[in-house]
Design a protein around this motif. Structure first.
Motif, PDB file in Angstrom:
ATOM      1  N   VAL A  98       8.109  13.955  -2.917  1.00  8.64           N
ATOM      2  CA  VAL A  98       9.075  15.008  -2.397  1.00  8.64           C
ATOM      3  C   VAL A  98       9.588  14.479  -0.979  1.00  8.64           C
ATOM      4  N   VAL A  99       8.857  14.189  -0.060  1.00  3.37           N
ATOM      5  CA  VAL A  99       9.087  13.792   1.247  1.00  3.37           C
ATOM      6  C   VAL A  99       9.866  12.488   1.422  1.00  3.37           C
ATOM      7  N   MET A 100       9.409  11.218   0.535  1.00  2.00           N
ATOM      8  CA  MET A 100      10.144  10.137   0.444  1.00  2.00           C
ATOM      9  C   MET A 100      11.171   9.758  -0.616  1.00  2.00           C
ATOM     10  N   GLN A 101      11.130  10.671  -1.819  1.00  2.00           N
ATOM     11  CA  GLN A 101      12.046  10.317  -2.988  1.00  2.00           C
ATOM     12  C   GLN A 101      13.026  11.570  -3.106  1.00  2.00           C
ATOM     13  N   THR A 103       0.759  -1.232  -0.081  1.00  2.00           N
ATOM     14  CA  THR A 103      -0.005   0.068   0.049  1.00  2.00           C
ATOM     15  C   THR A 103       0.847   1.077  -0.120  1.00  2.00           C
ATOM     16  N   ALA A 104       1.813   1.219   0.904  1.00  2.00           N
ATOM     17  CA  ALA A 104       2.885   2.420   0.877  1.00  2.00           C
ATOM     18  C   ALA A 104       3.461   2.619  -0.230  1.00  2.00           C
ATOM     19  N   ARG A 105       4.042   1.712  -0.990  1.00  2.00           N
ATOM     20  CA  ARG A 105       4.566   1.815  -2.484  1.00  2.00           C
ATOM     21  C   ARG A 105       3.559   2.416  -3.387  1.00  2.00           C
ATOM     22  N   ARG A 106       2.298   2.206  -3.358  1.00  2.00           N
ATOM     23  CA  ARG A 106       1.329   2.385  -4.460  1.00  2.00           C
ATOM     24  C   ARG A 106       0.906   4.242  -4.095  1.00  2.00           C
TER      25      ARG A 106
END
Length: 219
Positions: free
Chosen positions: A28-31, A16-19
């Protein structure tokens, strides 16, 4: 929610998190994508909104067209990068005309960072991943989620910087006190973005912990 549903939710959390491109896997926040327009051009709510429109008009169409052309021509990653940039560049011609109609001469305030969206990793990074199995509907959903996630950060940062540096939000006076004049500068943008990302990541970690504990029957 019963325990069985909570366990399924916990087991599928990473998928779910990846999608999720809006909260759990915000670009922005994670990548760390799309930072330049955020810290330099998104100095006010108005500028953030203009950037949102430009990204919305460029990101998803580029993703859809780039994926379909790359799959049909069976292109490798190197050529796919060129195709994505070319499509984004062609689309930008029409996007700029739309922006000029919507915002008039105010679009100039975005400076170089509007045309630089053409090669922004947020828009063209998709070329690195396989496209053979991605359907147009899937690409559309992912493109829209990424756009929404990026626009949320743009508006939060733009409005926050405007409030701190000028005491206004979208040009409307909120306070007569200027709390942080440097918020309108790139250095202030980096600082505020760092704070926003720290708070956001903390919220994501808390949410994941909560879901995991629910799945274990600990809540």
């Amino acid at each position: 929610m019963n325990l069985e549903e909570a366990r399924r939710r916990a087991e599928n959390l990473e998928v779910t998190a990846r999608r999720d491109r809006i909260f759990l896997n915000n670009p922005v926040v994670m990548q760390g994508l799309g930072l330049a327009p955020l810290v330099v051009a998104a100095t006010s709510g108005q500028n953030a909104l203009r950037l949102c429109v430009a990204v919305a008009l460029l990101l998803t169409p580029t993703r859809l067209l780039g994926g379909q052309i790359s799959r049909a021509a069976k292109l490798g990653p190197a050529l796919r990068g060129f195709v994505y940039c070319l499509i984004s560049s062609v689309l930008y011609i029409g996007v700029y005309q739309v922006m000029a109609l919507l915002f008039g001469v105010d679009v100039i305030q975005l400076g170089l960072y509007l045309p630089l969206l053409v090669v922004e990793p947020l828009i063209i990074k998709r070329y690195e991943r396989p496209v053979q199995k991605e359907r147009p509907t899937t690409a559309l959903r992912k493109g829209l989620r990424t756009t929404i996630g990026y626009c949320i950060v743009l508006l939060l940062l733009g409005c926050g910087r405007e409030l701190l540096s000028a005491g206004t939000v979208f040009g409307h006076t909120v306070t007569q006190r200027v709390l942080l004049p440097m918020a309108s500068l790139p250095a202030g943008g980096f600082i505020l973005l760092g704070i926003l990302c720290a708070v956001w990541r903390g919220a994501v970690a808390a949410y994941k912990h909560h879901v995991t504990m629910e799945g274990r029957g600990g809540v």
